[in-house]
Scaffold this active site. Structure first.
Site: not given
Ligand code: AGP
Length: 606
Positions: A2, A27, A74, A99-100, A479, A483, A486, A502, A601
């Protein structure tokens, strides 16, 4: 993860805190809130969803008062609701933002509920409000109350307390989660990072782990968790741009994709000394002392480390392992084989990566931070910093920071190879000039939006997709898949092309989109055979390759080409169309491109 803010001594407190929260929305954007103290009373405003909703609430019912705290959330514990939004208030006397994660919150909550304290939310954070109420009720002053509470709570935290008992100060503390205190001319401020306070002051004190402070309008008293006074350095942070705007683009991500030529050029310049040599800003002796590298990172930054391993092993013959930071942190790694840990992070605040870096340092490794945000915690705690110069990256999906990281990592591999004597000056100069041509090549790849749009339209209909790459393009396939996941919420998975047969090849059925990355390198033939195997099972190949690669794969209809490039640089150039494809697919699907659901972010919880 947060964002928290606070101000004491500013008569437009509500407005100032809202502006500061706007700079921290990256955040987390599940809910937000601000509380001020006015006429000895706590006044609270909260709203679910993005900050615009809180802004509307404040426009309807203004907040007065010259002391206040704010939060953008968040969610970790407790669903997304107004009751679980911060600030939390206990008995109209103590309010908190946090935050945490308070890891032992259940035990504490049980004890407090048995003592008659009533909880209004499902969050871990609310225990802090009742703990301070309990301490004040027991007659403890602010210092002794904080000291006893820090001794009881466990976990990561940065929190701020506003209490009617102490109307002219904020109580703040941190452990692992970042917290900055801003010194203004007539007021003081607190924020999860200095960026949040940049429009108010550039005089900043970064609290250390286990520090707490009493912040009033004209004084900041800092203590260690045992209550003993502590001195912390005041630094002048670099002037940061105002609230970054989209510069006429629809999304920050679209703008940041277009900023890559500059991000690459600036990052390369940062790696070049005043004689034009690629030194990665490191002394030759320090480079020679590197005998083995542990790469530590998360998400997109982790994929950058995987590309870099190929370069460093090839150019410098130094062993490299790429670790997922959150896993490395809790392993007992045999560190003796490695001399150096390189932590890569755009934000410089990802807690998994920070804790992994500390772990590596405690195992005796020399630490290098490859960071995009100057002054961030990882930058401050690393023995040495390799800066990327991508500028602020606002879009949650990393783009320009990724190609800037790759530019710095390739420069580092060249400088390391030169120092180790595994490549000669001529080869180093040759690669240097090829990197210098990248901004131009990337600029040309930016003209692919119109070519890719119809491909994105059909991809947006898919429920899942595969990404394939080989060699340095294998991590790029990972990557590219990240993208798409997300941004468009389409389930996508990246694989090493050679690994498909395989097992994963069983996933292929008629029409399944397969995004294939192909460079004109020594394994092109092998890679295109893997694509043939996939096409033979009905896979719909979307090929991203260089102009000269097209002839190699004549069985593919959907082709996106970039200019020819040295195979060494292919992962940087081919990243651009992969980004554009994911971006345009998300636009087609109408998802929130810059602030995708459930993401943030900078991830400051473990
Ligand atoms: C990438 O698009 C994501 N935002 C995420 O995976 C990110 O790369 C990861 O959280 C690491 O962030 P950092 O580079 O700031 O440490």
């Amino acid at each position: 993860m947060c964002g928290i803010v606070g101000a004491v001594g500013h008569d437009q407190c509500g407005a100032v805190l809202l502006d500061a929260l706007k700079r921290l929305e990256y955040r987390g954007y599940d809910s937000s809130g601000i509380v001020t103290l006015h006429g000895g009373k706590i006044d609270l405003r909260r709203a679910v969803g993005k900050l615009v909703h809180l802004e509307a609430t404040l426009a309807a019912r203004r907040l007065d008062g010259n002391v206040g705290i704010g939060h953008t959330r968040w969610a970790t514990h407790g669903g997304v609701s107004e009751d679980n939004a911060h600030p939390h208030v206990a008995a109209n006397r103590v309010s908190i933002v946090h935050n945490g994660i308070i890891e032992n919150h259940r035990t504490i909550r049980k004890r407090l509920e048995l003592a008659g304290y009533e909880f209004a939310s499902d969050t871990d954070s609310e225990v802090l409000a009742h703990l301070f109420l309990e301490a004040f009720d027991a007659g403890l002053d602010a210092v002794r109350a904080t000291k006893s509470i820090l001794a009881e709570i466990e976990g990561a935290y940065a929190f701020a307390i506003l209490a009617t008992d102490y109307p002219n100060q904020l109580i703040v503390a941190r452990n692992a989660s970042p917290l900055a205190v801003g010194i203004g001319d007539e007021a003081c401020y607190i924020g999860s990072d200095a960026l949040a306070l940049a429009h108010l002051t550039r005089k900043v004190i970064y609290l250390k782990d286990d520090d707490f402070a009493l912040v009033s309008a004209d004084n900041v008293a800092i203590y260690q968790s045992d209550g003993s006074p502590a001195n912390r350095e005041t630094v002048i942070v670099a002037a940061s741009p105002g609230i970054v705007d989209k510069g006429g683009y629809r999304h920050f991500m679209e703008k940041e994709i277009h900023e890559q030529p500059d991000a690459i050029a600036h990052s390369l310049a940062a790696m070049t000394d005043n004689k034009g040599q690629l030194t990665a800003t490191m002394q030759v002796d320090d480079l020679r002392a590197i005998t083995g590298i542990v790469m530590l990172a998360a998400g997109t930054s982790h994929y950058a480390t995987q590309v870099a391993r190929y370069w460093i092993e090839t150019l410098a013959k130094v062993p490299v392992v790429c670790e997922v930071a959150s896993e490395y942190r809790y392993r007992n790694p045999v560190a003796s084989a490695f001399s150096t840990a390189v932590a890569i992070s755009q934000s410089g605040e990802s807690l998994d990566t920070l804790m992994a870096l500390r772990h590596a340092s405690s195992c005796g490794l020399h630490t290098i931070g490859l960071i995009n945000v100057p002054g961030s915690t990882i930058a401050r705690e690393s023995d040495f910093v390799l800066p990327t110069r991508a500028g602020p990256e606002i879009g949650v999906a990393s783009t320009k920071a990724f190609t800037a990281q790759l530019t710095v990592l390739l420069s580092f591999a060249v400088a390391l190879g030169k120092a180790k004597g595994t490549i000669d000056t001529e080869r180093a100069a040759q690669i240097h000039s090829q990197i210098q041509s990248l901004p131009g090549l990337v600029g040309r790849a930016l003209s692919l939006f119109d070519t890719i749009r119809p491909i994105a339209h059909s991809l947006s209909q898919a429920r899942s997709a595969l990404y394939l790459g080989r060699g340095t393009l294998y991590p790029l396939a990972l990557e590219g898949a990240l993208k798409l996941k997300e941004l468009s919420y389409i389930h996508a998975e990246g694989f090493a092309s050679g690994e498909m047969k395989h097992g994963p090849i069983a996933l292929i059925e008629e029409g399944l989109p397969i995004v294939a990355l192909l460079a004109a390198d020594e394994i092109m033939a092998k890679a295109s055979n893997n694509l043939r195997e996939a096409a033979a099972r009905g896979g719909q190949i979307i090929l991203i390759t260089e102009e000269r690669g097209v002839n190699e794969v004549d069985f593919v209809n959907t082709v996106i080409t970039v200019p020819n490039v040295d195979p060494l640089l292919a992962p940087i150039l081919l990243a651009v169309p992969a980004q554009i494809l994911a971006y345009l697919t998300a636009v087609e699907k109408g998802t929130d491109v810059d602030q995708p659901r459930n993401l943030a972010k900078s991830v400051t919880v473990e």
